[in-house]
Design a protein around this motif. Structure first.
Motif, PDB file in Angstrom:
ATOM      1  N   ALA A 314       0.831  -1.209   0.000  1.00 48.93           N
ATOM      2  CA  ALA A 314       0.000   0.000   0.000  1.00 48.93           C
ATOM      3  C   ALA A 314       0.862   1.254   0.000  1.00 48.93           C
ATOM      4  N   THR A 315       1.926   1.273   0.801  1.00 44.84           N
ATOM      5  CA  THR A 315       2.830   2.423   0.812  1.00 44.84           C
ATOM      6  C   THR A 315       3.521   2.579  -0.534  1.00 44.84           C
ATOM      7  N   SER A 316       3.867   1.459  -1.171  1.00 43.88           N
ATOM      8  CA  SER A 316       4.494   1.521  -2.491  1.00 43.88           C
ATOM      9  C   SER A 316       3.558   2.162  -3.510  1.00 43.88           C
ATOM     10  N   MET A 317       2.285   1.782  -3.487  1.00 43.52           N
ATOM     11  CA  MET A 317       1.330   2.357  -4.431  1.00 43.52           C
ATOM     12  C   MET A 317       1.127   3.845  -4.158  1.00 43.52           C
ATOM     13  N   LEU A 318       1.100   4.244  -2.897  1.00 43.70           N
ATOM     14  CA  LEU A 318       0.970   5.669  -2.570  1.00 43.70           C
ATOM     15  C   LEU A 318       2.213   6.438  -3.003  1.00 43.70           C
ATOM     16  N   THR A 319       3.379   5.800  -2.915  1.00 49.68           N
ATOM     17  CA  THR A 319       4.610   6.443  -3.384  1.00 49.68           C
ATOM     18  C   THR A 319       4.583   6.639  -4.893  1.00 49.68           C
ATOM     19  N   ILE A 320       4.149   5.617  -5.619  1.00 48.86           N
ATOM     20  CA  ILE A 320       4.033   5.729  -7.076  1.00 48.86           C
ATOM     21  C   ILE A 320       3.053   6.835  -7.442  1.00 48.86           C
ATOM     22  N   LEU A 321       1.928   6.905  -6.730  1.00 46.81           N
ATOM     23  CA  LEU A 321       0.942   7.966  -6.975  1.00 46.81           C
ATOM     24  C   LEU A 321       1.542   9.336  -6.693  1.00 46.81           C
ATOM     25  N   GLY A 322       2.328   9.438  -5.619  1.00 47.16           N
ATOM     26  CA  GLY A 322       2.966  10.714  -5.291  1.00 47.16           C
ATOM     27  C   GLY A 322       3.941  11.155  -6.361  1.00 47.16           C
ATOM     28  N   VAL A 323       4.742  10.213  -6.883  1.00 45.99           N
ATOM     29  CA  VAL A 323       5.685  10.541  -7.958  1.00 45.99           C
ATOM     30  C   VAL A 323       4.929  11.020  -9.189  1.00 45.99           C
ATOM     31  N   ALA A 324       3.821  10.342  -9.513  1.00 48.70           N
ATOM     32  CA  ALA A 324       3.025  10.738 -10.680  1.00 48.70           C
ATOM     33  C   ALA A 324       2.471  12.147 -10.527  1.00 48.70           C
ATOM     34  N   VAL A 325       2.006  12.478  -9.314  1.00 47.37           N
ATOM     35  CA  VAL A 325       1.468  13.827  -9.069  1.00 47.37           C
ATOM     36  C   VAL A 325       2.570  14.873  -9.211  1.00 47.37           C
ATOM     37  N   LEU A 326       3.763  14.577  -8.695  1.00 53.62           N
ATOM     38  CA  LEU A 326       4.870  15.528  -8.781  1.00 53.62           C
ATOM     39  C   LEU A 326       5.314  15.756 -10.229  1.00 53.62           C
TER      40      LEU A 326
END
Length: 343
Positions: A314-326
């Motif tokens: 779950a943390t990995s998916m949130l990290t990927i989402l954060g990178v995409a937003v940035l």
């Protein structure tokens, strides 16, 4: 290029991206929807001759093996892992919002949650280190490019040294240097006239040291890109600016920087992705008491006796989402510049 030719040209790359990027991300997404099975506890009685009998609670290994065989991914939890206290903590934040009367108190309570504490450091690190890497790399490239030819090779070698050192080894070296018994640690104690001063004891100083190290270790990459770009700056344009009376700073500001802006965008994209996944400096500095990142949370979930695969996923998916937003604003700007150049 014909569409058929382009399709065959891109097919190997597309297949590799599907196999090594898309499918692993999908598997991580699926794993994030499951949690580990609850331990099945049973009470057993142990009897010894002349010693009587005692009861103790142990894990039923047979039941655990049976559950694992029936549901190898674990117990389905849906998006419950994403909203629990160790991640987005939606229920806790709603409770803080109802119980607090000031933004300062609300922010303090939210910062106490593990995910948001890690997110705060990750974002701070990303938004401070990225521009510092770009600025420092550009300044080093300008300085090296202005040196006489006989000194450029040696200057380039020393400028690339931080890139040659393994990130974990580099952070360990700086960790030993800032220790109270290290060179930098003792120097600061003398300068500040405080024999008990410790960089690692202060969260603020720890954050600063992590960002200094991040800038130092990543600046060579920006230097290489900018130095290569400086070799392609049109000499005619620079000479025309000199004839018109432009100073060195004006030539850099109005000629060099606009010409290298595509490289600035490229470096920003790479650094945003790398810095948002900051991990090695935290481990090397043993700084988890003062600074944690999203990548460190993933590492923490996967180490030790109890490996929380669902939580780490779950943390990995949130990290990927954060990178995409940035990356989205930078990619949108790149696309607009590309369309403008075509028109």
């Amino acid at each position: 290029m014909k569409h058929k030719t382009f399709l065959w040209f891109m097919l190997p790359s597309g297949f590799a991206m599907l196999l090594f990027i898309a499918l692993p991300i999908m598997s991580v997404l699926v794993q994030s929807l499951y949690i580990e099975h609850e331990k099945v506890l049973i009470e057993v009685e142990n009897c010894v001759p002349l010693g009587g009998c005692t009861k103790e609670t142990v894990v039923d290994t047979e039941a655990a093996a049976r559950l694992k065989a029936e549901q190898p991914l674990g117990q389905f939890n849906g998006f419950g892992t994403y909203t629990n206290r160790n991640h987005l903590a939606t229920a806790e934040i709603a409770g803080f919002w109802r119980s607090t009367n000031s933004w300062a108190e609300f922010g303090k309570q939210v910062y106490g949650l593990p995910f948001y504490k890690a997110l705060a450091f990750t974002l701070t690190y990303t938004f401070l280190v990225t521009p510092m890497v770009i600025i420092l790399g550009f300044c080093i490239a300008l300085a090296v490019n202005a040196l006489p030819r006989m000194f450029k090779g040696l200057a380039i070698f020393f400028s690339l040294l931080p890139m040659m050192v393994t990130p974990l080894v580099g952070s360990l070296i700086l960790y030993w240097m800032i220790d109270s018994r290290g060179v930098l640690g003792q120097t600061l104690q003398v300068i500040m006239a405080d024999p008990d001063l410790s960089l690692r004891a202060s969260p603020v100083l720890t954050w600063i040291m992590l960002m200094v190290y991040g800038t130092w270790s990543s600046a060579p990459f920006a230097f290489v890109v900018f130095y290569a770009g400086l070799q392609t700056v049109p000499e005619d344009t620079l000479e025309s600016a000199m004839i018109d009376g432009a100073s060195r700073w004006e030539r850099v500001r109005y000629v060099v920087i606009p010409y290298l802006m595509p490289l600035v965008t490229f470096i920003a994209l790479i650094q945003l992705m790398d810095n948002f996944r900051v991990f090695e400096p935290i481990v090397g500095f043993s700084a988890e008491a003062s600074a944690t990142s999203l990548s460190w949370i993933i590492y923490n979930d996967l180490r030790g006796e109890f490996q929380l695969f669902g939580s780490a996923a779950a943390t990995s998916m949130l990290t990927i989402l954060g990178v995409a937003v940035l990356l989205t604003p930078v990619l949108i700007r790149t696309w607009r510049d590309f369309k403008g150049a075509k028109s």
